[in-house]
Design a protein around this motif. Sequence first.
Motif, PDB file in Angstrom:
ATOM      1  N   ILE A  88       5.003  47.589  49.128  1.00  0.00           N
ATOM      2  CA  ILE A  88       4.434  47.700  47.787  1.00  0.00           C
ATOM      3  C   ILE A  88       5.267  46.957  46.751  1.00  0.00           C
ATOM      4  O   ILE A  88       4.739  46.459  45.755  1.00  0.00           O
ATOM      5  N   ALA A  89       6.583  46.839  46.967  1.00  0.00           N
ATOM      6  CA  ALA A  89       7.501  46.339  45.943  1.00  0.00           C
ATOM      7  C   ALA A  89       7.104  44.971  45.393  1.00  0.00           C
ATOM      8  O   ALA A  89       7.100  44.756  44.176  1.00  0.00           O
ATOM      9  N   GLY A  90       6.773  44.017  46.280  1.00  0.00           N
ATOM     10  CA  GLY A  90       6.409  42.685  45.817  1.00  0.00           C
ATOM     11  C   GLY A  90       5.142  42.706  44.977  1.00  0.00           C
ATOM     12  O   GLY A  90       5.058  42.052  43.936  1.00  0.00           O
ATOM     13  N   ARG A  91       4.157  43.483  45.421  1.00  0.00           N
ATOM     14  CA  ARG A  91       2.900  43.569  44.673  1.00  0.00           C
ATOM     15  C   ARG A  91       3.108  44.259  43.324  1.00  0.00           C
ATOM     16  O   ARG A  91       2.477  43.906  42.327  1.00  0.00           O
ATOM     17  N   ALA A  92       4.008  45.261  43.315  1.00  0.00           N
ATOM     18  CA  ALA A  92       4.294  45.944  42.052  1.00  0.00           C
ATOM     19  C   ALA A  92       4.919  44.969  41.056  1.00  0.00           C
ATOM     20  O   ALA A  92       4.578  44.974  39.870  1.00  0.00           O
TER      21      ALA A  92
END
Length: 483
Positions: A88-92
């Motif tokens: 999720i981190a990159g998309r966040a």
Amino acid sequence: MIYAVSLVLIVVVLLAVSLVRSFKLKTHKDFMVADRQLSVWVLIFTLLCSWIGAGSLFAGAEFAYKQGLASLWLPAGGWAGLVVLYFIAGRARSFAQYTIPDLLEVRYSPMARVLGTICIIVSYTAIVSYQFRGGGRILQLAFGMSETAGTILLAIFVITFTALAGMSSVAYTDLVIGLVVTVGCLFALPAMIIYAGGWHTVTAALPSSHLTALGTMTWGQALGYFLPTFTLMLGNQAMYQKFFSARSERDARLSVVGWVIGTVVLETVIVLLAIVGGVMFHSRVESGQLPAWGLIPYTARYGVLPLIGAIFLAAIFAKVISTGNNYLFSPATSVVHDVLQRFITKRASDRGLVLMSRIVVVVLGLLALAQSFQPSILHTAVYAYDVYGAGITPVVVAAFFWKRTTTAGGLSSIVAGTVVAVLWKVFNLDPIVPMIFPALAASLVSLVGVSLLTAPPRPEQWQPFFRKASEGRSSAAEHSSEG
């Protein structure tokens, strides 16, 4: 004397870093997300520091004293959550907003923004409350003042510290604190084991259940501790704000890898510290002279050589300040950005927004202080995790993974999860069934059931969460300009 000096030095260093960063503060964006310039190494330490605080050092110690190695079920939920967060981190970061309620409005509705803010305030002020309490205990050990006076003094410092420079202050002081904590814990554990007579002496003094996977718990009870940290980690606004502050999507993803390694090592060491301390000071805990949650700072003060103990006590103190700082800053930004700026003071200047942020920090800090004297830090921590994990996490995860989620489904999920958790606390039903089970079930049933019973969402509601990074940056810029 050496213990008092070590705490004073920590406070001076943290204030110096915070003041330097505050002079560089120019806009509200700087205050909230450090101008989106945090590197991977700064991110690793600020994520690590904001996650491991009084919940680990005090609630974790209380749990370790009662259950031994089985207390690792509490932090293990966070470790499992980190595996999911990697995806999720990159998309966040590509979404590039400021707060979780930002995300909730884009994916659901303005009402979701407001409900999410309320849930964050309830949960995070409870988390801040036991940072204050833990810090008060440390000041009592170092200076001989009462725990109440120490708690109030620590609260004043954290409130002031948080109000100075926002995310920039949080992130760069965490870099200093992360180094101090890592060194302090890794030096303290072998020193304590030697002081206690060796690992064989420690294990011989423990109940046999303390060295098993479940201790004296059932699988249901173990999961009752695992799930709250798992769900808190997945939807934690304090963590997403760090991702929003990252220099790039790559930095956000890589920071999670370092965060996993650091968290597993440090939280395991903290449990072992509490187990050794419990053996050394068992009689004081059983007599009621020492609360189980205070084992780690007490052991730092009386269970190792003074120099090592002073470094370790300073590390614990720094962690309490850091976590209090993070979890006070996060709801303050939500109140200002997600309620005041969004609905009331839309034309406020940067200077006006920063001033409002600082005032809200003070108000929420006082609210947290009013909650500080709960009988059990462990129970308070689990309650805070449950409120957030049931009220916020399901809708956040659904935003990134389930296109069919609807506005009605999201709103009903936030309300159901939060209300059930609060009612479980009010009526003290946890001894019957751990709070996380009914609260999370209510949230998920509402999310899935209501979403399937209502019309599918418009494509523009879910598209920003499923685009590639370059497309996400463009979409985020559009949403930012609209807000």
